[in-house]
Design a protein around this motif. Structure first.
Motif, PDB file in Angstrom:
ATOM      1  N   ALA A  84      12.271  -9.243 -21.442  1.00 36.33           N
ATOM      2  CA  ALA A  84      12.394 -10.264 -22.317  1.00 36.33           C
ATOM      3  C   ALA A  84      11.577 -10.454 -23.440  1.00 36.33           C
ATOM      4  CB  ALA A  84      12.646 -11.606 -21.603  1.00 36.33           C
ATOM      5  N   ASN A  85      10.125  -9.918 -23.004  1.00 33.65           N
ATOM      6  CA  ASN A  85       9.166  -9.953 -24.009  1.00 33.65           C
ATOM      7  C   ASN A  85       9.022  -8.791 -24.927  1.00 33.65           C
ATOM      8  OD1 ASN A  85       6.864 -12.172 -23.130  1.00 33.65           O
ATOM      9  ND2 ASN A  85       7.060 -11.333 -20.971  1.00 33.65           N
ATOM     10  N   LEU A  86       9.515  -7.715 -24.334  1.00 31.48           N
ATOM     11  CA  LEU A  86       9.849  -6.594 -25.230  1.00 31.48           C
ATOM     12  C   LEU A  86      10.364  -6.876 -26.281  1.00 31.48           C
ATOM     13  CD1 LEU A  86      10.159  -2.880 -24.235  1.00 31.48           C
ATOM     14  CD2 LEU A  86      11.958  -3.783 -25.796  1.00 31.48           C
ATOM     15  N   SER A  87      11.873  -7.332 -25.796  1.00 36.86           N
ATOM     16  CA  SER A  87      12.946  -7.923 -27.089  1.00 36.86           C
ATOM     17  C   SER A  87      12.450  -8.823 -27.916  1.00 36.86           C
ATOM     18  CB  SER A  87      14.119  -8.536 -25.830  1.00 36.86           C
ATOM     19  OG  SER A  87      14.993  -8.994 -26.833  1.00 36.86           O
ATOM     20  N   VAL A 102      21.108 -10.308 -28.544  1.00 39.09           N
ATOM     21  CA  VAL A 102      20.372 -11.183 -27.812  1.00 39.09           C
ATOM     22  C   VAL A 102      20.112 -10.403 -26.377  1.00 39.09           C
ATOM     23  CG1 VAL A 102      22.394 -12.307 -26.941  1.00 39.09           C
ATOM     24  CG2 VAL A 102      20.334 -13.377 -26.919  1.00 39.09           C
ATOM     25  N   THR A 103      19.053 -10.782 -25.770  1.00 41.60           N
ATOM     26  CA  THR A 103      18.675 -10.469 -24.220  1.00 41.60           C
ATOM     27  C   THR A 103      18.681 -11.533 -23.425  1.00 41.60           C
ATOM     28  OG1 THR A 103      17.034  -8.647 -24.931  1.00 41.60           O
ATOM     29  CG2 THR A 103      16.559  -9.380 -22.936  1.00 41.60           C
ATOM     30  N   HIS A 104      19.425 -11.301 -22.443  1.00 46.68           N
ATOM     31  CA  HIS A 104      19.516 -12.354 -21.436  1.00 46.68           C
ATOM     32  C   HIS A 104      18.894 -11.922 -19.759  1.00 46.68           C
ATOM     33  CE1 HIS A 104      22.225 -15.609 -19.228  1.00 46.68           C
ATOM     34  NE2 HIS A 104      20.930 -15.684 -18.910  1.00 46.68           N
ATOM     35  N   GLY A 105      17.603 -12.324 -19.851  1.00 46.36           N
ATOM     36  CA  GLY A 105      17.228 -12.054 -18.335  1.00 46.36           C
ATOM     37  C   GLY A 105      17.574 -12.834 -17.421  1.00 46.36           C
TER      38      GLY A 105
END
Length: 407
Positions: A106-109, A91-94
């Motif tokens: 976040a968009n790339l992820s 998971v990515t948390h910006g």
């Protein structure tokens, strides 16, 4: 929950210091202590990252604005894409919808790597003639983010207003900022600490970046009113620095409160804690406050807060229990004087303040909520890839040498 591999992303991280920077550090540290693997992705900067209990990856983009601590560009995103292919995050948390790096990654992820992404909105948009254009840009740039966290109900409402119909079926979860209640704690002996710091009488503290929006410039006038009522046995502490410093210095002289108001400038975190522990009341004159992490630090030190009833700070301070919230500056002064006059009320509210932090805002209370958002977001999947990326993938499947984009 099984151990997760988590990417925390923001332009704002050490060596710059502030609420978001420390929030990311504390969140990462506590997640690691719980057995998760954490990687912080941020802009370039000179800092002893090897001493941190998690991995830090720094990137320099073609577009760099040092005064805003921002660096972004397609070259940096390409490097980050390679990192994602190697690390396989869950998971990515910006952090901050106003951080170009957080939004880009976040968009790339979610849009390229198929990894669910969450962004925490830490701020209120505020008023500006540029808002319509800014909101349009935010709606476009946030379209692939899987879900959102807001640090207060005020920020949640602001986020819903910004996204409008573009929010779609995506969720916004309201989770307060966490605080290290073991670091921010009441003193063993407040009077002894006051004496060691050279402070006298009732001490009123404010920690803030000195900007117009924070409204620290009203404190000299407030100090003058309080001084006329209570005499010399008062000390106001202003801790922080910023573009309004010269204005505040001029107002201190103008209102002749040089002996009452101490402008201490930026201080190390440990010193800020000492000044808060030595304080009797914390004063927050700001109106546009998304959450109020500085006020929360005061509450954790057992200091009641007097604040304006606007933004997210009124969700942190419980009126009549952990402090007093005000509708305008006139009432702000009245509430401040009420606490100055009543030592018993200050002590009772200080005890309530500490318990409130332990129950609602300690990382032990906040982390499970964050992990629950991760789980809910991952269960929904990685979202829809970008159209261009789907086209690229189709080419790769159909043409042997179509890996020109290296995605």
């Amino acid at each position: 929950m099984e151990s997760l591999k988590i990417a925390l992303v923001s332009d704002w991280f050490f060596p710059s210091v502030g609420g978001i920077e420390y929030h990311i550090h504390d969140l990462a540290t506590h997640l690691v202590e719980m057995g998760h693997e954490v990687h912080v992705i941020t802009r370039f900067g000179n800092y002893p990252d090897e001493k941190l209990p998690y991995d830090v990856h720094r990137f320099r983009g073609r577009v760099t604005m040092d005064s805003f601590h921002v660096s972004i560009g397609t070259d940096a995103l390409k490097q980050i894409n390679e990192l994602y292919k190697m690390e396989h995050f869950d998971v990515t948390h910006g952090h901050s919808i106003y951080s170009p790096l957080a939004v880009g990654v976040a968009n790339l992820s979610a849009g390229i790597r198929g990894i669910p992404s969450v962004i925490t909105n830490h701020s209120l948009l505020g008023d500006s003639i540029l808002n319509p254009a800014y909101i349009t840009l935010l709606r476009i740039s946030l379209r692939k983010v899987s879900s959102f966290i807001a640090v207060s109900r005020a920020v949640e409402g602001d986020t819903r207003s910004i996204l409008g119909r573009n929010l779609g079926k995506r969720e916004i979860y309201t989770i307060p900022n966490g605080i290290d209640a073991d670091f921010w704690e009441p003193p063993e002996d407040k009077e002894e600490l006051k004496e060691s710091l050279g402070l006298k009488g009732v001490v009123v503290a404010t920690t803030s970046r000195l900007t117009k929006r924070k409204r620290v410039h009203v404190i000299p006038a407030i100090a003058k009113s309080v001084k006329e009522e209570h005499g010399e046995n008062m000390t106001f502490l202003i801790i922080g620095d910023g573009p309004e410093r010269e204005t505040i210095e001029r107002l201190i002289r103008q209102y002749r409160v040089e002996d009452t108001v101490k402008l201490l400038g930026r201080q190390p975190r440990e010193k800020v804690r000492e000044y808060l522990q030595a304080s009797d009341v914390y004063l927050s004159p700001t109106i546009y406050e998304a959450f109020g992490i500085a006020a929360l630090e005061a509450l954790a030190c057992g200091v009641p807060v007097v604040a304006n009833n606007h933004g997210g700070i009124s969700e942190v301070v419980e009126h009549g229990k952990t402090g007093l919230v005000s509708q305008d500056d006139g009432e702000l002064v009245q509430n401040l004087m009420a606490l100055i006059d009543d030592e018993e009320m200050r002590e009772e509210m200080g005890k309530n303040a500490r318990k409130s932090v332990e129950d609602r805002f300690s990382w032990e209370a906040v982390i499970p909520e964050v992990l629950d958002v991760y789980e809910r977001t991952m269960n929904r999947g990685g979202g829809n890839p970008f159209l261009l990326y789907r086209f690229h993938q189709a080419l790769k499947r159909g043409v042997a040498d179509a890996g020109v984009f290296n995605l």
